[in-house]
Motif scaffolding. Sequence first.
Motif, short mmCIF file in Angstrom:
data_model
loop_
_atom_site.label_atom_id
_atom_site.label_comp_id
_atom_site.label_asym_id
_atom_site.label_seq_id
_atom_site.Cartn_x
_atom_site.Cartn_y
_atom_site.Cartn_z
N ARG A 38 49.10 64.57 75.83
CA ARG A 38 47.66 64.68 76.02
C ARG A 38 47.07 63.27 76.02
N VAL A 39 46.12 63.01 76.94
CA VAL A 39 45.52 61.69 77.06
C VAL A 39 44.13 61.70 76.44
N VAL A 40 43.89 60.75 75.54
CA VAL A 40 42.64 60.60 74.82
C VAL A 40 42.07 59.22 75.13
N GLY A 41 40.76 59.15 75.40
CA GLY A 41 40.19 57.86 75.70
C GLY A 41 38.67 57.93 75.78
N PRO A 42 38.04 56.85 76.24
CA PRO A 42 36.57 56.79 76.27
C PRO A 42 35.97 57.72 77.32
N LEU A 45 36.08 60.54 74.26
CA LEU A 45 35.46 60.26 72.96
C LEU A 45 34.48 59.11 73.07
N GLY A 46 33.58 59.03 72.10
CA GLY A 46 32.62 57.94 72.02
C GLY A 46 32.19 57.72 70.59
N GLU A 47 31.18 56.89 70.43
CA GLU A 47 30.67 56.52 69.11
C GLU A 47 30.41 57.74 68.24
N GLY A 48 30.92 57.71 67.01
CA GLY A 48 30.70 58.79 66.06
C GLY A 48 31.72 59.90 66.12
N VAL A 63 43.12 60.35 60.36
CA VAL A 63 41.88 60.44 61.14
C VAL A 63 41.39 59.03 61.47
N ALA A 64 41.08 58.83 62.74
CA ALA A 64 40.51 57.56 63.19
C ALA A 64 39.07 57.77 63.60
N ALA A 65 38.18 56.96 63.07
CA ALA A 65 36.79 56.94 63.54
C ALA A 65 36.75 56.18 64.85
N VAL A 66 35.99 56.71 65.80
CA VAL A 66 35.87 56.07 67.11
C VAL A 66 34.62 55.20 67.12
N MET A 67 34.79 53.95 67.49
CA MET A 67 33.68 53.01 67.61
C MET A 67 33.53 52.62 69.07
N PHE A 121 39.70 52.35 67.65
CA PHE A 121 40.11 53.43 66.75
C PHE A 121 40.34 52.85 65.35
N HIS A 122 39.52 53.28 64.40
CA HIS A 122 39.59 52.75 63.04
C HIS A 122 40.16 53.79 62.09
N PHE A 123 41.39 53.58 61.65
CA PHE A 123 42.02 54.43 60.65
C PHE A 123 41.67 53.86 59.28
N ALA A 124 40.50 54.18 58.77
CA ALA A 124 40.04 53.59 57.51
C ALA A 124 41.00 53.90 56.36
N GLY A 125 41.52 55.12 56.33
CA GLY A 125 42.42 55.50 55.26
C GLY A 125 43.74 54.77 55.30
N ASP A 126 44.08 54.21 56.45
CA ASP A 126 45.33 53.48 56.61
C ASP A 126 45.10 51.97 56.65
#
Length: 245
Positions: A77-81, A95-98, A107-111, A123-128
């Motif tokens: 599966r392809v994921v992107g902006p 995907l986009g902001e938020g 889980v990665a937050a998208v910026m 892609f920000h994996f804060a937990g990692d």
Amino acid sequence: MPSPLEIVRVPVLSDNYAWLVHDPGSGTTMALDPGEAQPLLDAAAARGLAIGEVWNTHWHPDHVGGNAAIVAATGARVVGPEAERGKIGQLDVGLGEGDSATLGDHVAAVMTVPGHTQGHIAFHFAGDGAIFTGDTLFAMGCGRLFEGTPSDMFGNMQRYAALPPETRVYCGHEYTLSNGRYALVAEPDNAAIRERMVEVEARRAAGEPTVPTTIGAELATNPFLRARSVEELAERRQAKDVFRG
């Protein structure tokens, strides 16, 4: 607590880095910014992994050129902006902001980080303690402003600078040596840059990578992350664009 992500640097094309990211807990694996397919497929096969997803930070061919072949080989599966859907073939999830993206139990937050391209995401994996910045934040540099403005990139730098200093930065190119040579010119009195360049030059002479970096290292040595205003960033970006050091 999820098992730590396994992140593998995969050199592609001339100076790009793609990333193979695996969650051991769920067995899920994704290829991030595959400029070409075969190196990612080989890296996965060598580790007994099956690529189930492809994540893209932006539409440039050196970051999405391997999408189709990976999908053909794996059904990934392809994921992107979402903002660049028309420029990224076979985009399944936009995907986009938020928004957030999940890889197994991670889980990665998208910026949204515009400027290099206007739909560029990170892609920000804060937990990692990890962030994939594509072609926006590099080791000792930032991306060229192909589609956006200095104000766009300055905003990105402010957001990155606010992350925990220990955050590991996985970017899309091995540009550190040339970036560092410009950094020495931009901030000639910065001892941290001089010290870092000793290590960078030694690593590159030995054929070793300089990525990932950390937010803390960039706060000390990156003239774009350290720019104090839009105007200063604009001046530095314009100077770097023509720099031949």
